[in-house]
Design an enzyme around this catalytic site. Structure first.
Site, PDB file in Angstrom:
ATOM      1  N   PHE A  73       4.288  11.684   1.545  1.00 24.47           N
ATOM      2  CA  PHE A  73       5.722  11.447   1.406  1.00 24.47           C
ATOM      3  C   PHE A  73       6.073  10.886   0.019  1.00 24.47           C
ATOM      4  CE2 PHE A  73       8.877   7.912   2.502  1.00 24.47           C
ATOM      5  CZ  PHE A  73       9.976   8.675   2.158  1.00 24.47           C
ATOM      6  N   GLY A 113     -13.227   2.371 -10.031  1.00 21.34           N
ATOM      7  CA  GLY A 113     -14.418   2.782 -10.787  1.00 21.34           C
ATOM      8  C   GLY A 113     -14.062   3.892 -11.761  1.00 21.34           C
ATOM      9  N   ALA A 125      -0.451   1.359  -4.895  1.00 17.98           N
ATOM     10  CA  ALA A 125       0.734   1.359  -4.027  1.00 17.98           C
ATOM     11  C   ALA A 125       0.470   0.364  -2.909  1.00 17.98           C
ATOM     12  CB  ALA A 125       0.979   2.757  -3.483  1.00 17.98           C
ATOM     13  N   TYR A 156      -4.177  -2.458   8.263  1.00 17.34           N
ATOM     14  CA  TYR A 156      -3.328  -2.060   7.139  1.00 17.34           C
ATOM     15  C   TYR A 156      -3.052  -3.252   6.223  1.00 17.34           C
ATOM     16  CZ  TYR A 156       0.453   0.333   4.728  1.00 17.34           C
ATOM     17  OH  TYR A 156       1.245   0.905   3.767  1.00 17.34           O
ATOM     18  N   TYR A 170     -11.483  -6.317 -10.539  1.00 19.71           N
ATOM     19  CA  TYR A 170     -11.849  -5.357 -11.593  1.00 19.71           C
ATOM     20  C   TYR A 170     -11.160  -5.709 -12.911  1.00 19.71           C
ATOM     21  CZ  TYR A 170     -14.609  -1.851  -9.107  1.00 19.71           C
ATOM     22  OH  TYR A 170     -15.612  -1.197  -8.441  1.00 19.71           O
ATOM     23  N   THR A 186      10.518   2.341   2.873  1.00 18.55           N
ATOM     24  CA  THR A 186      11.066   3.440   2.074  1.00 18.55           C
ATOM     25  C   THR A 186      11.301   4.654   2.970  1.00 18.55           C
ATOM     26  OG1 THR A 186       9.807   2.602   0.210  1.00 18.55           O
ATOM     27  CG2 THR A 186      10.620   4.845   0.013  1.00 18.55           C
TER      28      THR A 186
HETATM   29  O1  LIG Z   1       8.166   2.152   6.074  1.00 16.98           O
HETATM   30  C1  LIG Z   1       7.589   1.347   5.391  1.00 16.98           C
HETATM   31  O2  LIG Z   1       7.760   1.335   4.218  1.00 16.98           O
HETATM   32  C2  LIG Z   1       6.702   0.319   6.021  1.00 16.98           C
HETATM   33  O3  LIG Z   1       6.476   0.766   7.341  1.00 16.98           O
HETATM   34  C3  LIG Z   1       5.735  -0.069   8.155  1.00 16.98           C
HETATM   35  O4  LIG Z   1       6.358  -1.296   8.355  1.00 16.98           O
HETATM   36  P1  LIG Z   1       7.526  -1.566   9.386  1.00 16.98           P
HETATM   37  O5  LIG Z   1       8.532  -2.408   8.684  1.00 16.98           O
HETATM   38  O6  LIG Z   1       7.006  -2.104  10.655  1.00 16.98           O
HETATM   39  O7  LIG Z   1       8.222  -0.128   9.608  1.00 16.98           O
HETATM   40  P2  LIG Z   1       8.742   0.616  10.920  1.00 16.98           P
HETATM   41  O8  LIG Z   1       7.643   1.068  11.794  1.00 16.98           O
HETATM   42  O9  LIG Z   1       9.669   1.650  10.414  1.00 16.98           O
HETATM   43  O10 LIG Z   1       9.544  -0.489  11.756  1.00 16.98           O
HETATM   44  C4  LIG Z   1      10.661  -1.175  11.257  1.00 16.98           C
HETATM   45  C5  LIG Z   1      11.269  -1.976  12.391  1.00 16.98           C
HETATM   46  O11 LIG Z   1      11.869  -1.102  13.345  1.00 16.98           O
HETATM   47  C6  LIG Z   1      11.324  -1.327  14.639  1.00 16.98           C
HETATM   48  N1  LIG Z   1      11.238  -0.027  15.332  1.00 16.98           N
HETATM   49  C7  LIG Z   1      10.414   0.967  14.903  1.00 16.98           C
HETATM   50  C8  LIG Z   1      10.379   2.186  15.525  1.00 16.98           C
HETATM   51  C9  LIG Z   1      11.191   2.394  16.638  1.00 16.98           C
HETATM   52  O12 LIG Z   1      11.216   3.483  17.274  1.00 16.98           O
HETATM   53  N2  LIG Z   1      11.994   1.384  17.052  1.00 16.98           N
HETATM   54  C10 LIG Z   1      12.045   0.173  16.442  1.00 16.98           C
HETATM   55  O13 LIG Z   1      12.803  -0.717  16.871  1.00 16.98           O
HETATM   56  C11 LIG Z   1       9.979  -1.993  14.415  1.00 16.98           C
HETATM   57  O14 LIG Z   1       9.624  -2.774  15.522  1.00 16.98           O
HETATM   58  C12 LIG Z   1      10.278  -2.819  13.173  1.00 16.98           C
HETATM   59  O15 LIG Z   1      10.868  -4.031  13.516  1.00 16.98           O
HETATM   60  C13 LIG Z   1       4.403  -0.210   7.465  1.00 16.98           C
HETATM   61  O16 LIG Z   1       3.614  -1.071   8.171  1.00 16.98           O
HETATM   62  C14 LIG Z   1       4.577  -0.694   6.047  1.00 16.98           C
HETATM   63  O17 LIG Z   1       3.382  -0.764   5.368  1.00 16.98           O
HETATM   64  C15 LIG Z   1       5.429   0.217   5.276  1.00 16.98           C
HETATM   65  O18 LIG Z   1       5.626  -0.307   3.987  1.00 16.98           O
END
Ligand SMILES: O=C(O)[C@H]1O[C@H](OP(=O)(O)OP(=O)(O)OC[C@H]2O[C@@H](n3ccc(=O)[nH]c3=O)[C@H](O)[C@@H]2O)[C@H](O)[C@@H](O)[C@@H]1O
Length: 330
Positions: A73, A113, A125, A156, A170, A186
């Site tokens: 992505f 490396g 990233a 993660y 490094y 994002t």
């Molecule tokens: O999209 C990203 O950039 C980030 O996504 C995830 O982090 P997170 O913030 O948990 O992303 P989501 O899975 O999109 O969840 C965001 C929030 O929405 C909630 N959520 C998610 C999915 C859903 O169907 N319903 C819902 O309420 C989750 O519980 C959370 O509170 C990854 O863990 C991060 O590393 C990454 O940077």
């Protein structure tokens, strides 16, 4: 070696006949010297073909950039932006936590490396997840985070924290030239539709008229940045002299409940909203402090959530119309 009828085989290189290598030659030593010479010429011709010739370019254009994950992505958007100038989510990465850790550890060691040997500048990233479930709000780069080291997200979070630690090890030990971006949530076209993140889940659900799945009360917050803003931040970071971690994100913070309503309204959907179990170790609040990026990179995001979401919904609509068409109509 490419097959002998490969059109890419350079004309100047004599073809190697398979029987040449299989049958025992009458004069073994002179024949094997000839074979080695042929092989050498072919290897050097192949090597030449693999890299663009940069030696004759203007110094500003003399760049070789290796993007790991360039078909993904963010990586694919970054590749687009770089080409114009001359792309995880809990459910997916948690499916194979060992692989997630290996990618972060072994992958980062391999790239460091390579950067050390070639004296290339390396961009890591990294992620806002290094802050875990933060006790500091908004999160600035000097905050060390609150991560559960053994929870379901740890593969993660700790993988990325270790990747950052590797970069600075490094740098200290071998003076590798690193840049570290801590990327906040994002979204945008080309994100995977079924990776389980909130943006893709809600848009798909809204377009299909299925219930939007809010985990927990929906009062947890996120700050969403559009992918083109991220890419311009990554490019600015790589062009800068700043080698400490930099937050790249949009400080425009929303609760997930609010976000569900925004998606429904922009997608013109009347799908219901369902509350599910909260996700384990889900960060309660997340918002980047971007003062470092503003100061060091003169960067800040410019795309409003509404505009970015409309583009993303448009992309998902198109993908759905292609993917969900019965096979005989394609
Ligand atoms: O999209 C990203 O950039 C980030 O996504 C995830 O982090 P997170 O913030 O948990 O992303 P989501 O899975 O999109 O969840 C965001 C929030 O929405 C909630 N959520 C998610 C999915 C859903 O169907 N319903 C819902 O309420 C989750 O519980 C959370 O509170 C990854 O863990 C991060 O590393 C990454 O940077």
């Amino acid at each position: 070696f490419p097959p002998s009828n490969n059109r890419n085989t350079p004309a100047a290189v004599p073809e190697a006949h398979p029987e040449h290598f299989l049958s025992a030659p009458s004069d073994a030593s002179s024949s094997s010297i000839k074979d080695i010479e042929t092989l050498k010429r072919r290897v050097s011709a192949l090597e030449k073909r693999q890299f663009p010739t940069v030696a004759r370019l203007d110094w500003r254009q003399r760049k070789r950039i290796l993007i790991t994950g360039g078909a993904g992505f963010v990586g694919s958007h970054l590749a687009d932006a770089l080409l114009r100038a001359p792309g995880i989510h809990p459910p997916n990465y948690q499916l194979n936590p060992v692989k997630t850790l290996k990618t972060n550890l072994v992958g980062t060691i391999n790239m460091l490396g390579l950067a050390k040997r070639t004296r290339a500048r390396l961009l890591l990233a990294s992620t806002s997840e290094v802050y875990g479930d933060p006790e500091k709000h908004p999160q600035s780069e000097d905050y060390w985070g609150n991560v559960n080291p053994i929870g379901p997200r740890s593969c993660y979070d700790e993988g990325k924290r270790a990747a950052e630690a590797l970069c600075y090890a490094y740098k200290r030990r071998s003076n590798v030239d690193i840049r570290v971006a801590r990327i906040f949530n994002t979204y945008g076209p080309r994100m995977q539709m079924n990776d389980g993140r909130v943006v893709s889940n809600f848009i798909l659900q809204a377009l299909r008229g299925q219930p939007l799945t809010v985990y927990g009360e929906g009062d947890q917050t996120r700050s969403f940045q559009f992918v083109t803003d991220l890419v311009s931040g990554l490019i600015a970071l790589m062009a800068s002299n700043y080698s400490q971690p930099v937050n790249l994100g949009n400080p425009d913070e929303h609760t997930i409940g609010e976000f569900a309503r925004t998606v429904l309204s922009l997608a013109n959907s009347s799908a219901p909203v369902h509350r599910l179990q909260p996700a384990k170790d889900d960060p309660h609040r997340r918002k980047p402090d971007i003062s470092v990026a503003k100061r060091e990179l003169a960067w800040q995001p410019t795309v409003l959530l509404r505009d970015g979401l409309l583009q993303t919904i448009h992309y998902f609509r198109h993908r759905l119309s292609v993917d969900e068409k019965p096979q005989n109509e394609l």
